[in-house]
Design a protein around this motif. Structure first.
Motif, PDB file in Angstrom:
ATOM      1  N   SER A 169      96.147 -17.552 -43.294  1.00 42.63           N
ATOM      2  CA  SER A 169      95.769 -17.842 -41.905  1.00 42.63           C
ATOM      3  C   SER A 169      95.646 -19.336 -41.634  1.00 42.63           C
ATOM      4  CB  SER A 169      94.455 -17.140 -41.529  1.00 42.63           C
ATOM      5  OG  SER A 169      94.643 -15.754 -41.420  1.00 42.63           O
ATOM      6  N   LYS A 170      96.378 -20.135 -42.417  1.00 40.38           N
ATOM      7  CA  LYS A 170      96.394 -21.580 -42.180  1.00 40.38           C
ATOM      8  C   LYS A 170      97.606 -21.933 -41.319  1.00 40.38           C
ATOM      9  CE  LYS A 170      94.075 -22.726 -46.538  1.00 40.38           C
ATOM     10  NZ  LYS A 170      94.202 -23.449 -47.845  1.00 40.38           N
ATOM     11  N   TYR A 171      97.387 -22.850 -40.402  1.00 41.86           N
ATOM     12  CA  TYR A 171      98.462 -23.241 -39.495  1.00 41.86           C
ATOM     13  C   TYR A 171      99.607 -23.903 -40.257  1.00 41.86           C
ATOM     14  CZ  TYR A 171      95.333 -22.352 -35.561  1.00 41.86           C
ATOM     15  OH  TYR A 171      94.499 -21.753 -34.643  1.00 41.86           O
ATOM     16  N   VAL A 172     100.819 -23.453 -39.932  1.00 34.61           N
ATOM     17  CA  VAL A 172     102.044 -24.037 -40.496  1.00 34.61           C
ATOM     18  C   VAL A 172     102.806 -24.796 -39.410  1.00 34.61           C
ATOM     19  CG1 VAL A 172     104.264 -23.515 -41.593  1.00 34.61           C
ATOM     20  CG2 VAL A 172     102.215 -22.208 -42.210  1.00 34.61           C
ATOM     21  N   LEU A 173     102.783 -24.253 -38.204  1.00 34.43           N
ATOM     22  CA  LEU A 173     103.505 -24.857 -37.085  1.00 34.43           C
ATOM     23  C   LEU A 173     102.745 -24.563 -35.793  1.00 34.43           C
ATOM     24  CD1 LEU A 173     107.280 -24.899 -36.387  1.00 34.43           C
ATOM     25  CD2 LEU A 173     105.783 -23.889 -34.666  1.00 34.43           C
ATOM     26  N   ASN A 174     102.703 -25.556 -34.913  1.00 34.68           N
ATOM     27  CA  ASN A 174     102.061 -25.395 -33.608  1.00 34.68           C
ATOM     28  C   ASN A 174     102.910 -26.095 -32.561  1.00 34.68           C
ATOM     29  OD1 ASN A 174     100.005 -26.072 -35.877  1.00 34.68           O
ATOM     30  ND2 ASN A 174      98.826 -24.769 -34.508  1.00 34.68           N
ATOM     31  N   ASN A 175     103.028 -25.480 -31.389  1.00 34.85           N
ATOM     32  CA  ASN A 175     103.741 -26.197 -30.332  1.00 34.85           C
ATOM     33  C   ASN A 175     102.786 -27.170 -29.642  1.00 34.85           C
ATOM     34  OD1 ASN A 175     102.210 -24.496 -28.705  1.00 34.85           O
ATOM     35  ND2 ASN A 175     103.897 -23.963 -27.351  1.00 34.85           N
ATOM     36  N   ARG A 176     103.337 -27.972 -28.731  1.00 34.79           N
ATOM     37  CA  ARG A 176     102.546 -29.024 -28.098  1.00 34.79           C
ATOM     38  C   ARG A 176     101.356 -28.448 -27.336  1.00 34.79           C
ATOM     39  NH1 ARG A 176     100.710 -33.223 -29.216  1.00 34.79           N
ATOM     40  NH2 ARG A 176     102.747 -33.626 -30.187  1.00 34.79           N
ATOM     41  N   ALA A 177     101.567 -27.322 -26.627  1.00 33.32           N
ATOM     42  CA  ALA A 177     100.473 -26.719 -25.865  1.00 33.32           C
ATOM     43  C   ALA A 177      99.326 -26.298 -26.780  1.00 33.32           C
ATOM     44  CB  ALA A 177     100.989 -25.519 -25.070  1.00 33.32           C
ATOM     45  N   HIS A 178      99.669 -25.765 -27.955  1.00 36.51           N
ATOM     46  CA  HIS A 178      98.608 -25.325 -28.869  1.00 36.51           C
ATOM     47  C   HIS A 178      97.908 -26.508 -29.517  1.00 36.51           C
ATOM     48  CE1 HIS A 178      96.858 -23.042 -32.380  1.00 36.51           C
ATOM     49  NE2 HIS A 178      96.477 -22.322 -31.337  1.00 36.51           N
ATOM     50  N   LEU A 179      98.664 -27.572 -29.834  1.00 37.73           N
ATOM     51  CA  LEU A 179      98.032 -28.778 -30.386  1.00 37.73           C
ATOM     52  C   LEU A 179      97.036 -29.357 -29.381  1.00 37.73           C
ATOM     53  CD1 LEU A 179     101.085 -30.538 -32.091  1.00 37.73           C
ATOM     54  CD2 LEU A 179      99.221 -29.323 -33.218  1.00 37.73           C
ATOM     55  N   ASN A 180      97.430 -29.391 -28.110  1.00 41.07           N
ATOM     56  CA  ASN A 180      96.509 -29.883 -27.079  1.00 41.07           C
ATOM     57  C   ASN A 180      95.280 -28.989 -26.993  1.00 41.07           C
ATOM     58  OD1 ASN A 180      98.309 -31.929 -26.450  1.00 41.07           O
ATOM     59  ND2 ASN A 180      99.252 -30.797 -24.756  1.00 41.07           N
ATOM     60  N   PHE A 181      95.494 -27.686 -27.125  1.00 44.09           N
ATOM     61  CA  PHE A 181      94.382 -26.743 -27.072  1.00 44.09           C
ATOM     62  C   PHE A 181      93.420 -26.968 -28.244  1.00 44.09           C
ATOM     63  CE2 PHE A 181      92.671 -22.470 -28.164  1.00 44.09           C
ATOM     64  CZ  PHE A 181      91.927 -22.250 -27.018  1.00 44.09           C
ATOM     65  N   LEU A 182      93.992 -27.287 -29.417  1.00 42.57           N
ATOM     66  CA  LEU A 182      93.154 -27.551 -30.595  1.00 42.57           C
ATOM     67  C   LEU A 182      92.481 -28.912 -30.518  1.00 42.57           C
ATOM     68  CD1 LEU A 182      95.460 -26.215 -33.471  1.00 42.57           C
ATOM     69  CD2 LEU A 182      93.560 -25.033 -32.357  1.00 42.57           C
ATOM     70  N   GLY A 183      92.972 -29.767 -29.626  1.00 42.27           N
ATOM     71  CA  GLY A 183      92.380 -31.093 -29.487  1.00 42.27           C
ATOM     72  C   GLY A 183      92.890 -32.099 -30.494  1.00 42.27           C
ATOM     73  N   VAL A 184      94.117 -31.906 -31.003  1.00 42.64           N
ATOM     74  CA  VAL A 184      94.700 -32.846 -31.967  1.00 42.64           C
ATOM     75  C   VAL A 184      95.972 -33.441 -31.382  1.00 42.64           C
ATOM     76  CG1 VAL A 184      93.699 -31.639 -33.936  1.00 42.64           C
ATOM     77  CG2 VAL A 184      95.980 -31.003 -33.132  1.00 42.64           C
ATOM     78  N   LYS A 185      96.401 -34.588 -31.960  1.00 42.07           N
ATOM     79  CA  LYS A 185      97.542 -35.308 -31.393  1.00 42.07           C
ATOM     80  C   LYS A 185      98.871 -34.887 -31.986  1.00 42.07           C
ATOM     81  CE  LYS A 185      94.855 -39.444 -30.229  1.00 42.07           C
ATOM     82  NZ  LYS A 185      94.709 -40.913 -30.447  1.00 42.07           N
ATOM     83  N   ASP A 186      98.890 -34.559 -33.286  1.00 40.95           N
ATOM     84  CA  ASP A 186     100.174 -34.186 -33.879  1.00 40.95           C
ATOM     85  C   ASP A 186      99.984 -33.073 -34.900  1.00 40.95           C
ATOM     86  OD1 ASP A 186      99.471 -35.387 -36.462  1.00 40.95           O
ATOM     87  OD2 ASP A 186      99.793 -37.315 -35.474  1.00 40.95           O
ATOM     88  N   GLN A 187     101.128 -32.629 -35.432  1.00 42.17           N
ATOM     89  CA  GLN A 187     101.157 -31.465 -36.315  1.00 42.17           C
ATOM     90  C   GLN A 187     100.349 -31.673 -37.588  1.00 42.17           C
ATOM     91  OE1 GLN A 187     103.112 -28.559 -35.421  1.00 42.17           O
ATOM     92  NE2 GLN A 187     101.769 -27.731 -36.975  1.00 42.17           N
ATOM     93  N   THR A 188     100.344 -32.899 -38.104  1.00 45.29           N
ATOM     94  CA  THR A 188      99.672 -33.156 -39.392  1.00 45.29           C
ATOM     95  C   THR A 188      98.176 -32.878 -39.320  1.00 45.29           C
ATOM     96  OG1 THR A 188      99.411 -35.503 -38.804  1.00 45.29           O
ATOM     97  CG2 THR A 188     101.399 -34.872 -40.033  1.00 45.29           C
TER      98      THR A 188
END
Length: 532
Positions: A169-188
């Motif tokens: 259940s660890k994130y491998v890939l997120n789109n831009r909308a989900h990254l914004n929702f998580l409050g982070v700037k990039d995939q790393t």
């Protein structure tokens, strides 16, 4: 005795010829392009595949020529530089993928290996190389890259939040909308972390519990769930499905969630307004029923008679508020108005329009004794509605005035189904259908309606109805129609209003095999009472 090894036997001319033949067969049958060049990068020898690639008949046609004779200047200069570097350094070039452009502009991809070429004495005499056509593989790779780029572009521009998780259940890939929702700037910043790392608490734990169900093989499709957002009520529409590799092995899950908070708020507001509207409709229905079920008027009759006219009706609206309307109006002791009306449509608008028509009839008072004048007033009342809304609004209306003293029925008809009269003395049927039918009210401004008159004596019965009667349909789509109504009245013969209305409604329900109808059904009957 010397320990030195014996010298290798000198190859015989026959052996040398055999080796040369084997080398030539190998070179000319291999599909890869093989070539030898001298220190000035001039072709010394090449195989048949290379000659065909260069567009010449035989390998011998290439001897003494260079890449500048066959390829674009850019490619020829690059190849020359590579070969001169090999001659200077002795370092080979292994599996270099390059775009090869010929002089006519055609292009292909090749994988090239080039090495230094030494003679039998170890002296450097040039270079030799092998080029393999990798165009199909390269084109497939390019298409794959283009598809991945397109997919990534689509994913990152989706308004929905999309993510991929591994089996833990660890994130491998997120789109831009989900990254914004998580409050982070990039995939790393998201990779390797779980939902609870961003949203600790009950909702985050619920998300991990859902992940376990999906990783166990279940699918979550379009489930509405409370969102993680802080403050107020937020909702998401969530879908999670297992992710498998090419061999069918489970490697994680794919999830997508869409913020439906606005929709949920709108649904709740719609539900509230619907409840209010339903309450208003119920009240309007009660008002409408109060008008329709009020006591029938009483007209002085012969000794022993309760009333000179007997009445009955049956009314089944298709919706909460019907568009059909009827009334029995006591104009005087000897004049009775009979109104049957069908307003276009159903529901609130139809209910309002029936109220308008009823108001016009009641407002006319003694003037209602002129049916044509009443229909003209109804028509004038509907025309402003048509002009202001820009939508068609019309009503079919039959208005009859029974004169007990004269024994007559004066009537006018604005596009309504023609009522029937059953003669009391003979049982003969009469349809009140004018030769020149006039249109419904609300269609033509300033139209002058026409009065008609017929006898209406003791025992005569007037049957009025709306189009819901003749248009009642059975399962095959066949309508009840005028002919069946006529035949029903012939079978029924002379009767009284109440039994007639009851039996006609039963007949309609048997024919249509239903108790409710697609259109309002209204039946009214009036009879000049016989002396007791």
């Amino acid at each position: 005795m010397s320990d030195a090894p014996a010298p290798s036997p000198t190859p015989t001319p026959e052996a040398m010829a055999l080796d040369s033949a084997i080398l030539r067969v190998l070179m000319d049958t291999i599909p890869d392009r093989i070539y030898f060049k001298d220190l000035q990068s001039r072709f010394v020898r090449n195989n048949l595949a290379h000659a065909r690639e260069l567009g010449v008949a035989t390998p011998e046609d290439c001897i003494g020529k260079t890449d500048f004779d066959y390829f674009s200047r850019e490619h020829a200069e690059r190849a020359y530089a590579d070969e001169q570097a090999i001659i200077r350094t002795g370092q080979p070039i292994i599996n270099k993928t390059e775009l090869i452009t010929t002089r006519d502009g055609s292009q292909a991809w090749g994988s090239t290996t080039k090495l230094p070429w030494y003679d039998q004495n170890g002296r450097l005499i040039g270079t030799f190389g092998l080029t393999r056509d990798v165009t199909p593989a390269k084109r497939a790779e390019e298409r794959l890259i283009e598809e991945r780029t397109l997919l990534r572009t689509i994913i990152d521009n989706l308004p929905s939040r999309l993510y991929v998780k591994d089996q833990e259940s660890k994130y491998v890939l997120n789109n831009r909308a989900h990254l914004n929702f998580l409050g982070v700037k990039d995939q790393t910043e998201a990779v390797g972390r779980t939902t609870t790392d961003f949203f600790p608490g009950k909702r985050g734990e619920q998300a991990l519990a859902d992940d376990k169900l999906v990783l166990a093989g279940e699918r979550i499709i379009n489930q509405e769930k409370p969102d993680f957002a802080i403050g107020g009520n937020h909702w998401s529409l969530v879908t999670k499905v297992p992710l498998h590799d090419l061999r069918g092995k489970l490697i994680g899950l794919v999830g997508i969630s869409h913020d439906i908070t606005r929709r949920k708020i709108a649904e709740q507001e719609l539900e509230r307004r619907t409840e209010e509207m339903e309450a208003d409709l119920r009240m309007a229905r009660q008002v409408q029923e109060a008008f329709l079920t009020r006591p029938y008027p009483v007209f002085p009759g012969a000794t022993g008679q309760r009333s000179a006219l007997e009445f009955a009706h049956r009314y089944i609206p298709a919706t909460t508020l019907g568009g059909d309307f009827f009334d029995f109006v006591r104009i005087s002791d000897t004049l009775c108005g009979v109104v049957v009306c069908d307003v276009m449509g159903h529901g609130v608008r139809a209910g309002l329009l029936t109220s308008l028509v009823r108001g016009v009839v009641e407002e006319m008072g003694f003037r209602a004794a002129d049916p044509a004048a009443v229909l003209g007033e109804i028509n004038r009342s509907l025309m402003p509605v048509v002009e202001q809304t820009g939508q068609p609004v019309f009503a079919t209306v039959f208005l009859g005035i029974i004169d007990l003293t004269a024994g007559t029925l004066l009537y006018a008809n604005a596009g309504h189904p023609a009522p029937m009269i059953v003669r009391g003395d003979t049982g003969v049927l009469m349809r009140l259908a004018p030769n020149d039918p006039e249109p419904a009210a609300g269609l033509i401004a300033d139209i002058a309606f026409t009065n008609h008159q017929c006898a209406f004596g003791t025992g005569d019965l007037l049957l009025g109805f709306t189009d819901g009667v003749i248009e009642a349909a059975n399962a095959a789509g066949e309508m009840f129609g005028d002919q069946r109504l006529w035949e029903f009245l012939r079978r029924t013969g002379r009767t009284t209003p109440e039994p007639l209305c009851v039996s006609l409604l039963d007949e309609l329900q048997r024919f249509s095999e239903r108790t409710a109808f697609e259109d309002d059904v209204c039946v009214v009957a009036v009879q000049a009472a016989r002396p007791n």
